[in-house]
Design an enzyme around this catalytic site. Structure first.
Site, PDB file in Angstrom:
ATOM      1  N   LYS A 102       0.836  -1.209   0.000  1.00 18.56           N
ATOM      2  CA  LYS A 102       0.000   0.000   0.000  1.00 18.56           C
ATOM      3  C   LYS A 102       0.865   1.252   0.000  1.00 18.56           C
ATOM      4  CE  LYS A 102      -2.373  -2.573  -0.527  1.00 18.56           C
ATOM      5  NZ  LYS A 102      -2.474  -4.018  -0.481  1.00 18.56           N
ATOM      6  N   HIS A 136     -23.484  15.272   0.845  1.00 18.85           N
ATOM      7  CA  HIS A 136     -23.315  15.681  -0.557  1.00 18.85           C
ATOM      8  C   HIS A 136     -22.287  16.803  -0.619  1.00 18.85           C
ATOM      9  CE1 HIS A 136     -24.184  16.639  -4.711  1.00 18.85           C
ATOM     10  NE2 HIS A 136     -24.239  17.916  -4.358  1.00 18.85           N
TER      11      HIS A 136
HETATM   12  P1  NAI Z   1      -5.386 -14.993  -6.237  1.00 18.73           P
HETATM   13  O1  NAI Z   1      -5.839 -16.358  -5.900  1.00 18.73           O
HETATM   14  O2  NAI Z   1      -6.170 -13.829  -5.791  1.00 18.73           O
HETATM   15  O3  NAI Z   1      -5.220 -14.873  -7.845  1.00 18.73           O
HETATM   16  C1  NAI Z   1      -4.396 -15.767  -8.572  1.00 18.73           C
HETATM   17  C2  NAI Z   1      -4.843 -15.823 -10.016  1.00 18.73           C
HETATM   18  O4  NAI Z   1      -3.891 -16.586 -10.750  1.00 18.73           O
HETATM   19  C3  NAI Z   1      -6.179 -16.487 -10.212  1.00 18.73           C
HETATM   20  O5  NAI Z   1      -7.059 -15.613 -10.872  1.00 18.73           O
HETATM   21  C4  NAI Z   1      -5.838 -17.721 -11.080  1.00 18.73           C
HETATM   22  O6  NAI Z   1      -6.846 -18.021 -12.011  1.00 18.73           O
HETATM   23  C5  NAI Z   1      -4.556 -17.287 -11.780  1.00 18.73           C
HETATM   24  N1  NAI Z   1      -3.702 -18.393 -12.256  1.00 18.73           N
HETATM   25  C6  NAI Z   1      -3.415 -19.543 -11.611  1.00 18.73           C
HETATM   26  N2  NAI Z   1      -2.574 -20.315 -12.365  1.00 18.73           N
HETATM   27  C7  NAI Z   1      -2.330 -19.641 -13.519  1.00 18.73           C
HETATM   28  C8  NAI Z   1      -1.542 -19.905 -14.693  1.00 18.73           C
HETATM   29  N3  NAI Z   1      -0.814 -21.024 -14.847  1.00 18.73           N
HETATM   30  N4  NAI Z   1      -1.512 -18.963 -15.692  1.00 18.73           N
HETATM   31  C9  NAI Z   1      -2.228 -17.806 -15.555  1.00 18.73           C
HETATM   32  N5  NAI Z   1      -2.989 -17.522 -14.470  1.00 18.73           N
HETATM   33  C10 NAI Z   1      -3.037 -18.408 -13.446  1.00 18.73           C
HETATM   34  O7  NAI Z   1      -3.870 -14.945  -5.720  1.00 18.73           O
HETATM   35  P2  NAI Z   1      -2.864 -13.739  -5.407  1.00 18.73           P
HETATM   36  O8  NAI Z   1      -3.194 -12.532  -6.183  1.00 18.73           O
HETATM   37  O9  NAI Z   1      -1.517 -14.361  -5.567  1.00 18.73           O
HETATM   38  O10 NAI Z   1      -3.131 -13.454  -3.873  1.00 18.73           O
HETATM   39  C11 NAI Z   1      -2.880 -14.465  -2.899  1.00 18.73           C
HETATM   40  C12 NAI Z   1      -3.759 -14.321  -1.679  1.00 18.73           C
HETATM   41  O11 NAI Z   1      -3.410 -13.166  -0.970  1.00 18.73           O
HETATM   42  C13 NAI Z   1      -5.217 -14.208  -2.065  1.00 18.73           C
HETATM   43  O12 NAI Z   1      -5.971 -14.991  -1.168  1.00 18.73           O
HETATM   44  C14 NAI Z   1      -5.526 -12.754  -1.869  1.00 18.73           C
HETATM   45  O13 NAI Z   1      -6.877 -12.526  -1.471  1.00 18.73           O
HETATM   46  C15 NAI Z   1      -4.547 -12.344  -0.766  1.00 18.73           C
HETATM   47  N6  NAI Z   1      -4.187 -10.954  -0.952  1.00 18.73           N
HETATM   48  C16 NAI Z   1      -5.122 -10.000  -0.682  1.00 18.73           C
HETATM   49  C17 NAI Z   1      -4.828  -8.685  -0.937  1.00 18.73           C
HETATM   50  C18 NAI Z   1      -5.861  -7.681  -0.668  1.00 18.73           C
HETATM   51  O14 NAI Z   1      -6.767  -7.923   0.120  1.00 18.73           O
HETATM   52  N7  NAI Z   1      -5.808  -6.522  -1.297  1.00 18.73           N
HETATM   53  C19 NAI Z   1      -3.560  -8.234  -1.468  1.00 18.73           C
HETATM   54  C20 NAI Z   1      -2.674  -9.325  -1.731  1.00 18.73           C
HETATM   55  C21 NAI Z   1      -2.994 -10.626  -1.474  1.00 18.73           C
END
Ligand code: NAI
Length: 467
Positions: free
Chosen positions: A53, A445
């Site tokens: 962030k 508003h």
């Molecule tokens: P994510 O699970 O949110 O997204 C990973 C994406 O990678 C998915 O859409 C999936 O379809 C795609 N994917 C998987 N294998 C693939 C491939 N071989 N080729 C192309 N695409 C592929 O995982 P992310 O972004 O790594 O985050 C990890 C965790 O950390 C999540 O649970 C997330 O909610 C949490 N997190 C939350 C944040 C927030 O609240 N702002 C910030 C960072 C992480």
């Protein structure tokens, strides 16, 4: 009681663990925290939510100065970014919060043990430090050891060519070409950071849309906006292999049955996270896990082993800091003999891009899967006065309500400050509010929040400022 004997020991000091420890101490439990890393705060504070962030905020300013500030009549010359200073600022923000967490914990007289915790059975934990090992005893133990980066069967992070989010918050210069595997929260946030700093960013997502937990109308709008900002986004693009060739990588992608090859200076692997329970002694003790490696608990966070509880990313559910915090509080209260629960229906989710994407409750798609009859209200930010005045018209609010009872089922927002806007929707849902409750709530508003009210009005076709 000896110095190494406690009512509660919490293994892991992320937002789940340290919050659980503080709540337990407030309730009079003699509490210890065991942490293997140098600093308290876990992934979120040290290498996750907070540093990302900080970078998102700084780079948003840089982007505004470069691309939008002249429309306000502000003239700038020779604007540039000093990456070393950017990184120092991020580190000093993290340091401030590290000191804050340590002070909060010490003030509650919680004992901190630095080292790797391992369950030994019979309420005993081994804490293995760099040079020494000691044993502590605790009547109750909370496992709050968090998660680690998920890797692909054919692709591991090497910190150099193939990097994780931990590496990508600390590059010393923008990679010329950055390929991001995965269009989830991490991919979109860190893709935005480096795109704003000049990298050519390509996001490869295997599913038909980025941010797949949101409805398609929200993600299609997000995709259009992010592409306009300069990021390349390929959906239905599954990465099937990566070859390292000297100082760059060749990424093989299966796009609807056709193979493409893309060159990258760095590849960010952001395909999810998996529970981190390595060397915790779970197998030896027989603590049950499911097929995805999550520790199995009942609704009171009890594992199958007496006195051992688990919370946060180690158990099922969204891997979110605030979900872990709520579970930490609930587990501590249960251990102290109170009743407590977490309302999993009202956990907000945010992607901190610009605009931000936020949601609570279920999506329209999920409502359909659950065969619920819904009424949908939408309101575009282009019709919101404050958004027009502040140049933040990219976005919309969508309210999903039950068509019979009018009860709110979910709210999705793509907007500047959506992370803050969503809080009002969470409160309405926490009190089982209806779309009409939200529509009749007076909103200052001009504010972006009016678009929530207008979207709720649109559920019953009474929106004033849209058709
Ligand atoms: P994510 O699970 O949110 O997204 C990973 C994406 O990678 C998915 O859409 C999936 O379809 C795609 N994917 C998987 N294998 C693939 C491939 N071989 N080729 C192309 N695409 C592929 O995982 P992310 O972004 O790594 O985050 C990890 C965790 O950390 C999540 O649970 C997330 O909610 C949490 N997190 C939350 C944040 C927030 O609240 N702002 C910030 C960072 C992480």
């Amino acid at each position: 009681m000896t110095n190494n004997s406690f009512d509660l020991a919490v293994i892991g000091s992320g937002p789940g663990g340290y919050v659980a420890a503080i709540r337990a101490a407030q309730l009079g439990l003699n509490t210890a925290i065991i942490e293997k890393d140098k600093f308290l705060g876990g992934t979120c504070l040290n290498v996750g939510c907070i540093p990302s962030k900080a970078l998102l905020h700084s780079t948003k300013i840089f982007h505004l100065v470069n691309h939008e500030i002249s429309s306000h009549g502000i003239k700038t010359v020779g604007v540039s970014m000093d990456i070393a200073t950017l990184m120092q600022k991020k580190t000093s923000i993290v340091d401030t919060l590290r000191r804050g967490v340590e002070a909060l914990v010490k003030k509650r007289k919680i004992s901190i043990f630095k080292g790797h915790g391992k369950l030994l059975g019979n309420n005993k934990i081994e804490v293995k430090g760099e040079n020494n090992s000691e044993e502590i005893v605790a009547r109750s133990i909370i496992l709050a050891t968090g998660s680690k980066v998920a890797e692909l069967p054919f692709l591991k992070c090497d910190g150099e060519h193939i990097v994780s989010s931990t590496d990508a918050i600390a590059f010393d210069s923008p990679p010329e070409k950055l390929i991001v595997i995965g269009g989830g929260a991490i991919g979109l946030e860190l893709g935005s950071v480096w795109s704003r700093l000049g990298s050519e960013v390509s996001i490869l997502e295997s599913l038909p849309r980025i941010g797949a937990t949101y409805d398609p109308d929200i993600t299609q709008l997000a995709e259009r906006i992010f592409k306009k900002q300069g990021m390349k986004i390929e959906t239905e693009a599954k990465v099937t292999g990566v070859k390292i060739d000297g100082d760059h990588s060749i990424v093989s992608v299966d796009k609807k049955g056709k193979t493409m090859e893309l060159m990258a200076n760095k590849v960010l692997l952001s395909v999810g996270r998996v529970p981190y329970t390595d060397k915790l002694g779970l197998e030896e003790l027989g603590v049950r896990k499911n097929d995805s490696g999550h520790i199995i608990t009942d609704e009171s966070y009890r594992t199958n082993v007496d006195g051992v509880y688990a919370i946060g990313d180690t158990i099922e559910g969204p891997m979110l800091a605030h979900k872990a915090e709520e579970e930490g509080i609930a587990a501590a209260e249960i251990i102290a003999g109170k009743t407590a629960h977490v309302n999993y229906k009202t956990i907000p989710n945010v992607i901190y891009t610009e605009p931000e994407i936020a949601s609570v409750g279920i999506s329209e798609e999920e409502a359909k899967e659950q065969k619920l009859d819904t009424c949908i209200g939408k309101f575009p930010l282009t019709a919101n006065g404050r958004a027009i005045a502040s140049g933040t018209t990219d976005g919309m609010v969508k309210v999903i309500a039950d068509s019979t009872t009018d009860r709110l089922l979910g709210v999705q927002v793509i907007s500047h400050n959506a992370s803050e806007l969503i809080a009002a929707a969470v409160v309405h849902m926490e009190y089982s509010g209806s779309a009409e409750d939200m529509a009749r709530t007076v909103t200052a508003h001009p504010t972006l929040s009016e678009s929530l009210k207008e979207a709720a009005m649109a559920v019953n076709k009474t929106s004033i400022h849209s058709f």
